[in-house]
Design an enzyme around this catalytic site. Structure first.
Site, mmCIF file in Angstrom:
data_model
loop_
_atom_site.group_PDB
_atom_site.id
_atom_site.type_symbol
_atom_site.label_atom_id
_atom_site.label_comp_id
_atom_site.label_asym_id
_atom_site.label_seq_id
_atom_site.Cartn_x
_atom_site.Cartn_y
_atom_site.Cartn_z
ATOM 1 C CG ASP A 69 -27.794 -11.171 -27.311
ATOM 2 O OD1 ASP A 69 -27.162 -11.544 -28.322
ATOM 3 O OD2 ASP A 69 -27.455 -10.181 -26.643
ATOM 4 C CG ASN A 124 -38.270 -17.344 -37.277
ATOM 5 O OD1 ASN A 124 -38.537 -16.233 -37.736
ATOM 6 N ND2 ASN A 124 -37.478 -18.205 -37.916
ATOM 7 C CE LYS A 157 -40.860 -21.677 -35.581
ATOM 8 N NZ LYS A 157 -41.181 -21.695 -37.020
ATOM 9 N NE ARG A 211 -12.296 -9.517 -36.193
ATOM 10 C CZ ARG A 211 -13.005 -8.438 -36.570
ATOM 11 N NH1 ARG A 211 -13.048 -8.091 -37.847
ATOM 12 N NH2 ARG A 211 -13.641 -7.721 -35.669
ATOM 13 C CE LYS A 212 -18.194 -11.877 -41.685
ATOM 14 N NZ LYS A 212 -18.821 -11.888 -43.037
#
Length: 225
Positions: A145, A167, A169, A190-191
């Site tokens: 993050d 995910n 692994k 804005r994304k």
């Protein structure tokens, strides 16, 4: 690598004993703040080598510093505290910089503006253990993050995580070094959409995790509350 963790724990115990012996006020948080209130605090760049860094982390650091010489890559400094926080939050500090050297999150990030990529070299210390001998999943999620967040914030300004899909692994051995590669894929208004993978350090042959994320660019004029 486990030796560096053991050494870090030993160093912390020694420093704690010395601090409490030399400065009794350090045992009490309020008195400690008063004791050091007259001292000028010089921000320390946490994204530089320290004795707890393993040989692999230092090797990767040197490799990326060479890439910075032609201007294609840039090392990003990192500090415990932000100058942007309000006065009443002066005690706040960056979550990933809250541990003593070598015990928690040891990392440095590099950014390539042309490729819109952020690479994080990360070493997870002994305080980040989940299953014995392995890094806690929440710790690597935090670093994913943080890495994609930086990758989004440089072109997007003030951003916040809207979605993060990971995910897992393979488990990551505690105190090992991994390379977190983040890429800005596209921007829609804005994304900001990003992708990321976590691989073993130096050779990058082992894939530990993959992730996709969505960040939203915020209006700095509007309150978050």
């Amino acid at each position: 690598m486990m030796r560096s963790c053991t050494a870090a724990l030993r160093t912390l115990r020694v420093l704690r004993c010395r601090l409490e012996g030399a400065f009794p006020a350090a045992r009490h948080p309020v008195l400690a703040r008063r004791w050091f209130s007259t001292e000028k605090v010089i921000p320390k760049d946490q994204a530089l080598p320290n004795p707890s860094w393993s040989k692999d982390l230092r090797l990767l650091f040197d490799q990326f510093m060479k890439k910075c010489e032609d201007g294609s890559w840039e090392r990003l400094p990192s500090y415990k505290n932000s100058k942007l926080v309000k006065e009443q939050l002066s005690q706040a500090q960056l979550f990933t910089r809250g541990y003593e050297d070598g015990l928690g999150f040891e990392y440095v990030m590099f950014y390539n503006d042309d490729e819109k990529r952020t690479v994080c070299l990360f070493q997870g210390g002994p305080y980040l253990q989940g299953v014995p001998g392995f890094l806690h999943g929440g710790a690597i999620a935090t670093m994913i993050d943080a890495t994609v967040g930086v990758c989004a914030a440089i072109p997007g300004g003030i951003v916040m995580t809207a979605n993060l899909n990971i995910n897992f692994k393979r488990p990551i051995p505690l105190c090992s070094v991994v390379v977190i590669n983040s890429q800005l894929d596209k921007i829609e208004g804005r994304k900001l959409f990003l992708s990321c993978d976590v691989r073993s350090g130096v050779d990058e042959k082992i894939l530990y995790s993959e992730a996709t994320s969505l960040f939203i660019k915020l209006d700095p004029e509007k309150s978050l509350t």
